[in-house]
Scaffold this active site. Structure first.
Site, PDB file in Angstrom:
ATOM      1  N   ASP A  12       0.804  -1.226   0.000  1.00 42.98           N
ATOM      2  CA  ASP A  12       0.000   0.000   0.000  1.00 42.98           C
ATOM      3  C   ASP A  12       0.835   1.272   0.000  1.00 42.98           C
ATOM      4  O   ASP A  12       0.423   2.308   0.542  1.00 42.98           O
ATOM      5  CB  ASP A  12      -0.963   0.016   1.211  1.00 42.98           C
ATOM      6  CG  ASP A  12      -1.872  -1.203   1.226  1.00 42.98           C
ATOM      7  OD1 ASP A  12      -2.192  -1.704   0.132  1.00 42.98           O
ATOM      8  OD2 ASP A  12      -2.261  -1.642   2.323  1.00 42.98           O
ATOM      9  N   LYS A  15       1.798   2.139  -5.057  1.00 44.83           N
ATOM     10  CA  LYS A  15       2.351   1.584  -6.309  1.00 44.83           C
ATOM     11  C   LYS A  15       1.430   1.877  -7.497  1.00 44.83           C
ATOM     12  O   LYS A  15       1.890   2.224  -8.573  1.00 44.83           O
ATOM     13  CB  LYS A  15       2.548   0.054  -6.166  1.00 44.83           C
ATOM     14  CG  LYS A  15       3.553  -0.324  -5.076  1.00 44.83           C
ATOM     15  CD  LYS A  15       3.643  -1.819  -4.902  1.00 44.83           C
ATOM     16  CE  LYS A  15       2.413  -2.457  -4.313  1.00 44.83           C
ATOM     17  NZ  LYS A  15       2.099  -2.085  -2.926  1.00 44.83           N
ATOM     18  N   GLY A  39      -4.503  -4.313  -3.807  1.00 40.73           N
ATOM     19  CA  GLY A  39      -5.490  -3.290  -4.143  1.00 40.73           C
ATOM     20  C   GLY A  39      -4.699  -2.052  -4.526  1.00 40.73           C
ATOM     21  O   GLY A  39      -4.085  -1.427  -3.667  1.00 40.73           O
ATOM     22  N   HIS A  40      -4.638  -1.746  -5.799  1.00 40.29           N
ATOM     23  CA  HIS A  40      -3.843  -0.616  -6.284  1.00 40.29           C
ATOM     24  C   HIS A  40      -4.786   0.500  -6.723  1.00 40.29           C
ATOM     25  O   HIS A  40      -5.595   0.325  -7.632  1.00 40.29           O
ATOM     26  CB  HIS A  40      -2.944  -1.072  -7.448  1.00 40.29           C
ATOM     27  CG  HIS A  40      -1.904  -2.071  -7.021  1.00 40.29           C
ATOM     28  ND1 HIS A  40      -0.984  -2.632  -7.867  1.00 40.29           N
ATOM     29  CD2 HIS A  40      -1.639  -2.614  -5.801  1.00 40.29           C
ATOM     30  CE1 HIS A  40      -0.217  -3.463  -7.194  1.00 40.29           C
ATOM     31  NE2 HIS A  40      -0.591  -3.480  -5.931  1.00 40.29           N
ATOM     32  N   ARG A 142       2.610 -28.798  -6.661  1.00 41.99           N
ATOM     33  CA  ARG A 142       2.410 -29.407  -7.982  1.00 41.99           C
ATOM     34  C   ARG A 142       1.025 -30.015  -8.164  1.00 41.99           C
ATOM     35  O   ARG A 142       0.852 -31.024  -8.822  1.00 41.99           O
ATOM     36  CB  ARG A 142       3.527 -30.422  -8.266  1.00 41.99           C
ATOM     37  CG  ARG A 142       4.873 -29.724  -8.380  1.00 41.99           C
ATOM     38  CD  ARG A 142       6.013 -30.607  -8.068  1.00 41.99           C
ATOM     39  NE  ARG A 142       5.980 -31.060  -6.691  1.00 41.99           N
ATOM     40  CZ  ARG A 142       6.833 -31.914  -6.173  1.00 41.99           C
ATOM     41  NH1 ARG A 142       7.778 -32.440  -6.928  1.00 41.99           N
ATOM     42  NH2 ARG A 142       6.762 -32.277  -4.905  1.00 41.99           N
ATOM     43  N   GLN A 221       2.033  -6.112  -3.159  1.00 41.52           N
ATOM     44  CA  GLN A 221       2.450  -6.193  -1.759  1.00 41.52           C
ATOM     45  C   GLN A 221       3.723  -5.365  -1.545  1.00 41.52           C
ATOM     46  O   GLN A 221       3.915  -4.388  -2.249  1.00 41.52           O
ATOM     47  CB  GLN A 221       2.669  -7.655  -1.319  1.00 41.52           C
ATOM     48  CG  GLN A 221       1.383  -8.467  -1.182  1.00 41.52           C
ATOM     49  CD  GLN A 221       0.801  -8.947  -2.487  1.00 41.52           C
ATOM     50  OE1 GLN A 221       1.476  -9.604  -3.257  1.00 41.52           O
ATOM     51  NE2 GLN A 221      -0.445  -8.624  -2.745  1.00 41.52           N
ATOM     52  N   ALA A 296      -7.419  -0.947   0.627  1.00 42.30           N
ATOM     53  CA  ALA A 296      -8.103  -0.816  -0.665  1.00 42.30           C
ATOM     54  C   ALA A 296      -8.806  -2.118  -1.055  1.00 42.30           C
ATOM     55  O   ALA A 296      -9.703  -2.124  -1.874  1.00 42.30           O
ATOM     56  CB  ALA A 296      -7.097  -0.417  -1.744  1.00 42.30           C
ATOM     57  N   THR A 298      -9.686  -4.766   1.558  1.00 42.38           N
ATOM     58  CA  THR A 298     -10.564  -5.272   2.614  1.00 42.38           C
ATOM     59  C   THR A 298     -11.247  -4.170   3.417  1.00 42.38           C
ATOM     60  O   THR A 298     -12.152  -4.466   4.204  1.00 42.38           O
ATOM     61  CB  THR A 298      -9.743  -6.132   3.609  1.00 42.38           C
ATOM     62  OG1 THR A 298      -8.701  -5.307   4.133  1.00 42.38           O
ATOM     63  CG2 THR A 298      -9.145  -7.349   2.920  1.00 42.38           C
TER      64      THR A 298
HETATM   65  P1  GDP Z   1      -0.762   0.292  -3.535  1.00 37.89           P
HETATM   66  O1  GDP Z   1      -1.343  -0.986  -3.077  1.00 37.89           O
HETATM   67  O2  GDP Z   1       0.708   0.381  -3.282  1.00 37.89           O
HETATM   68  O3  GDP Z   1      -1.104   0.637  -4.951  1.00 37.89           O
HETATM   69  O4  GDP Z   1      -1.414   1.432  -2.626  1.00 37.89           O
HETATM   70  P2  GDP Z   1      -2.970   1.559  -2.218  1.00 37.89           P
HETATM   71  O5  GDP Z   1      -3.736   2.026  -3.389  1.00 37.89           O
HETATM   72  O6  GDP Z   1      -3.439   0.323  -1.550  1.00 37.89           O
HETATM   73  O7  GDP Z   1      -2.881   2.636  -1.071  1.00 37.89           O
HETATM   74  C1  GDP Z   1      -2.341   3.891  -1.285  1.00 37.89           C
HETATM   75  C2  GDP Z   1      -3.416   4.938  -0.942  1.00 37.89           C
HETATM   76  O8  GDP Z   1      -2.822   6.209  -0.845  1.00 37.89           O
HETATM   77  C3  GDP Z   1      -4.481   5.058  -2.018  1.00 37.89           C
HETATM   78  O9  GDP Z   1      -5.681   5.421  -1.419  1.00 37.89           O
HETATM   79  C4  GDP Z   1      -3.943   6.192  -2.896  1.00 37.89           C
HETATM   80  O10 GDP Z   1      -4.980   6.887  -3.593  1.00 37.89           O
HETATM   81  C5  GDP Z   1      -3.328   7.085  -1.856  1.00 37.89           C
HETATM   82  N1  GDP Z   1      -2.173   7.863  -2.293  1.00 37.89           N
HETATM   83  C6  GDP Z   1      -1.202   7.564  -3.172  1.00 37.89           C
HETATM   84  N2  GDP Z   1      -0.259   8.542  -3.209  1.00 37.89           N
HETATM   85  C7  GDP Z   1      -0.657   9.480  -2.333  1.00 37.89           C
HETATM   86  C8  GDP Z   1      -0.093  10.725  -1.895  1.00 37.89           C
HETATM   87  O11 GDP Z   1       0.971  11.152  -2.303  1.00 37.89           O
HETATM   88  N3  GDP Z   1      -0.805  11.404  -0.937  1.00 37.89           N
HETATM   89  C9  GDP Z   1      -1.970  10.959  -0.427  1.00 37.89           C
HETATM   90  N4  GDP Z   1      -2.584  11.677   0.493  1.00 37.89           N
HETATM   91  N5  GDP Z   1      -2.526   9.794  -0.819  1.00 37.89           N
HETATM   92  C10 GDP Z   1      -1.862   9.072  -1.745  1.00 37.89           C
HETATM   93  P1  IMO Z   2      -0.875  -4.216  -2.249  1.00 39.61           P
HETATM   94  O1  IMO Z   2      -0.415  -4.768  -3.572  1.00 39.61           O
HETATM   95  C1  IMO Z   2      -0.988  -4.586   2.088  1.00 39.61           C
HETATM   96  C2  IMO Z   2      -1.064  -8.630   3.742  1.00 39.61           C
HETATM   97  C3  IMO Z   2      -2.337  -9.051   4.432  1.00 39.61           C
HETATM   98  C4  IMO Z   2      -1.772 -10.019   5.452  1.00 39.61           C
HETATM   99  C5  IMO Z   2      -0.664 -10.710   4.699  1.00 39.61           C
HETATM  100  C6  IMO Z   2      -1.058 -12.029   4.067  1.00 39.61           C
HETATM  101  O2  IMO Z   2      -2.169  -3.507  -2.284  1.00 39.61           O
HETATM  102  O3  IMO Z   2       0.225  -3.430  -1.614  1.00 39.61           O
HETATM  103  P2  IMO Z   2      -2.537 -12.740   1.999  1.00 39.61           P
HETATM  104  O4  IMO Z   2      -3.939 -12.398   1.622  1.00 39.61           O
HETATM  105  O5  IMO Z   2      -1.528 -12.354   0.982  1.00 39.61           O
HETATM  106  O6  IMO Z   2      -2.393 -14.174   2.411  1.00 39.61           O
HETATM  107  O7  IMO Z   2      -2.245 -11.883   3.323  1.00 39.61           O
HETATM  108  O8  IMO Z   2      -0.275  -9.815   3.675  1.00 39.61           O
HETATM  109  N1  IMO Z   2      -1.234  -8.146   2.349  1.00 39.61           N
HETATM  110  C7  IMO Z   2      -1.171  -6.855   1.998  1.00 39.61           C
HETATM  111  N2  IMO Z   2      -1.014  -5.747   2.748  1.00 39.61           N
HETATM  112  N3  IMO Z   2      -1.047  -4.476   0.741  1.00 39.61           N
HETATM  113  C8  IMO Z   2      -1.185  -5.575  -0.026  1.00 39.61           C
HETATM  114  O9  IMO Z   2      -1.141  -5.535  -1.363  1.00 39.61           O
HETATM  115  C9  IMO Z   2      -1.297  -6.838   0.602  1.00 39.61           C
HETATM  116  N4  IMO Z   2      -1.460  -8.100   0.154  1.00 39.61           N
HETATM  117  C10 IMO Z   2      -1.407  -8.887   1.236  1.00 39.61           C
HETATM  118  O10 IMO Z   2      -2.978  -7.938   5.021  1.00 39.61           O
HETATM  119  O11 IMO Z   2      -1.191  -9.306   6.522  1.00 39.61           O
HETATM  120 MG    MG Z   3      -2.864  -1.677  -1.823  1.00 38.20          MG
END
Ligand code: GDP
Ligand code: IMO
Ligand code: MG
Length: 426
Positions: A12, A15, A39-40, A142, A221, A296, A298
């Site tokens: 999170d 990315k 969740g991106h 496997r 992740q 994003a 859960t």
């Molecule tokens: P990812 O899984 O790495 O793609 O990140 P997520 O989307 O799960 O979580 C990042 C959160 O931060 C999302 O709600 C984005 O919209 C938000 N976000 C990303 N960059 C910025 C930033 O520079 N500032 C703020 N306030 N929010 C951001």
């Molecule tokens: P993105 O790509 C944040 C965490 C879960 C849990 C552990 C194992 O959005 O950054 P799983 O479902 O993979 O067996 O869960 O990993 N986890 C993440 N935390 N961002 C993610 O993906 C995650 N994907 C898995 O919360 O602690």
């Molecule tokens: Mg995420």
């Protein structure tokens, strides 16, 4: 050549936004590991989109998007994502390719994930319950089913065989479930998937490389969730470091050029497991509120804390980081002082190294303190014009890690960023 983009913390890091920012410089954006646990989030024209399985390059014309062999796919989630994108006016089916060797998440994988977590009681991993662990277990054991198998006339019997195995496994758990509706949805989604572009992706990717095209490999992740190097067992079930892009796409390490790592200006974690710099007080609450730190995928509240530089140094070592991107700097705008963990106290001694047993060995953060800037950075675009205290904090991070900061993100929206290295966006 291939550039790899990774999360350096516990996921999170932002990315999705950064891939979207960079995507139009590439001919292909490819996911190489993980699955719908990811969740991106992308915010385009004020509209928020969350992608789980589909690469974050889909909002640009130039790149095609590939789901690589290292990814685990839930056909139901994939179908829903495609439908959402079509509603948003994206002609996704034309620009999306899926590896025949990607693994399929079955309804029973999700049930096994839930049953296993329920049995763990207080030692829960905090899985996203998307069936990720059981699917990778079947892959390495496997027994797995791959996307290419859906094209076989025997697919139903291949499915039934693995399902039977799962139903036997489920007998050891006291866990109730109902498969009927899930199976119906699953097979409808499988039929839908047959109409997508399913390819021998290792040939496909290498042809792109041979033809001088540019590929961005999009990690899911974060490195601290890596199955080998993360805070085991509180990790995900795939490798999340640079090397995983090679396995998850079928490319040689010699083809990798830049390794772009993303870190928040502070730190978050969702799910259980050690988090040395966690703030379980009003400061942590403020970070959660300012950063809107809710998952994003859960919707769970994310745990929040200060930036952990020894952990970032560790993940930059593991990844061979060449470019650093800092996100969410704006979240720190109204803090009077900001801490950065620069070392740990472990068994009464200061160290920069993460211990082997990070779950049971208590390590305590030692902080360097920085004055806040108490100014909104919402309209900042130029690093040189940032408040001195913000620059001081960012320079410190850069010097500590010994990797240049290329870009700083200051809002969720795609156009909001402070470019430090102008070669990143050409
Ligand atoms: P990812 O899984 O790495 O793609 O990140 P997520 O989307 O799960 O979580 C990042 C959160 O931060 C999302 O709600 C984005 O919209 C938000 N976000 C990303 N960059 C910025 C930033 O520079 N500032 C703020 N306030 N929010 C951001
Ligand atoms: P993105 O790509 C944040 C965490 C879960 C849990 C552990 C194992 O959005 O950054 P799983 O479902 O993979 O067996 O869960 O990993 N986890 C993440 N935390 N961002 C993610 O993906 C995650 N994907 C898995 O919360 O602690
Ligand atoms: Mg995420």
């Amino acid at each position: 050549m291939v550039d790899v983009l990774l999360g350096l913390q516990w996921g999170d890091e932002g990315k999705g936004k950064i891939v979207d920012v960079l995507a139009n410089q590439y001919d292909m954006v490819a996911r190489f590991q993980g699955g719908p646990n990811a969740g991106h989030t992308l915010v385009i024209g004020g509209k928020k989109m969350v992608l789980h399985t589909i690469p974050s390059g889909v909002f640009h014309d130039r790149p095609i998007n590939l789901i690589g062999n290292g990814v685990v796919i839930n056909p139901v989630t994939l179908r829903a994502e495609i439908s959402n994108l079509e509603t948003a006016g994206i002609d996704i089916k034309k620009q999306l390719y899926i590896s025949k060797k990607a693994s399929l998440i079955l309804p029973t994988h999700k049930i096994l994930d839930a049953a296993s977590e329920a049995q763990k009681g207080s030692a829960k991993i905090g899985s996203t319950l998307r069936g990720i662990g059981p699917t990778y277990m079947d892959k390495t054991g496997r027994n797995g089913i791959r996307v290419g198998d859906i094209l076989s006339n025997d697919f139903r019997s291949i499915y039934e065989k693995l399902k039977e195995k799962h139903l036997n496994l489920l007998k050891i758990y006291d866990f109730h479930f109902d498969l009927v509706a899930d199976e119906k949805e699953f097979f409808e989604a499988i039929d839908f998937m047959k109409g997508l572009q399913i390819v021998n992706s290792e040939y496909f990717v290498n042809e792109y490389i041979q033809n001088g095209k540019k590929i961005l490999a999009e990690g899911a992740q974060g490195c601290m969730l890596d199955i080998d190097f993360g805070t085991y067992p509180y990790v995900t079930s795939s490798n999340t470091v640079t090397a995983s892009a090679c396995n998850g796409l079928g490319i040689s390490p010699s083809k990798i050029k830049e390794v772009i790592g993303i870190s928040k200006a502070y730190c978050t974690r969702v799910g259980s497991g050690p988090f040395t710099t966690e703030l379980e007080d009003e400061m942590g609450e403020k970070l959660r509120k300012n950063g809107n730190e809710f998952g994003a995928t859960t919707g769970r509240p994310r745990r929040c804390g200060w930036i952990d530089l020894p952990a970032l140094k560790y993940t930059s070592m593991l990844t061979g980081l060449t470019k650093l991107i800092i996100t969410k700097i704006d979240v720190l705008n109204d803090f009077d002082s900001i801490n950065a963990c620069t070392r740990y106290l472990h068994n009464g001694k200061e160290t920069n190294e993460l211990p082997y047993d990070i779950v049971n060995d208590k390590i305590y953060p030692v902080y360097d303190s920085f004055e806040g800037w108490n100014t909104s950075l919402a309209d900042a675009t130029d690093f040189d014009l940032l408040p001195a205290n913000a620059k001081k904090y960012l320079d410190f991070i850069e010097n500590y890690l010994g990797v240049p900061i290329s870009l700083i993100s200051n809002a969720p929206d795609r156009e909001k960023m402070i470019i430090k290295d102008t070669t990143l966006l050409v």
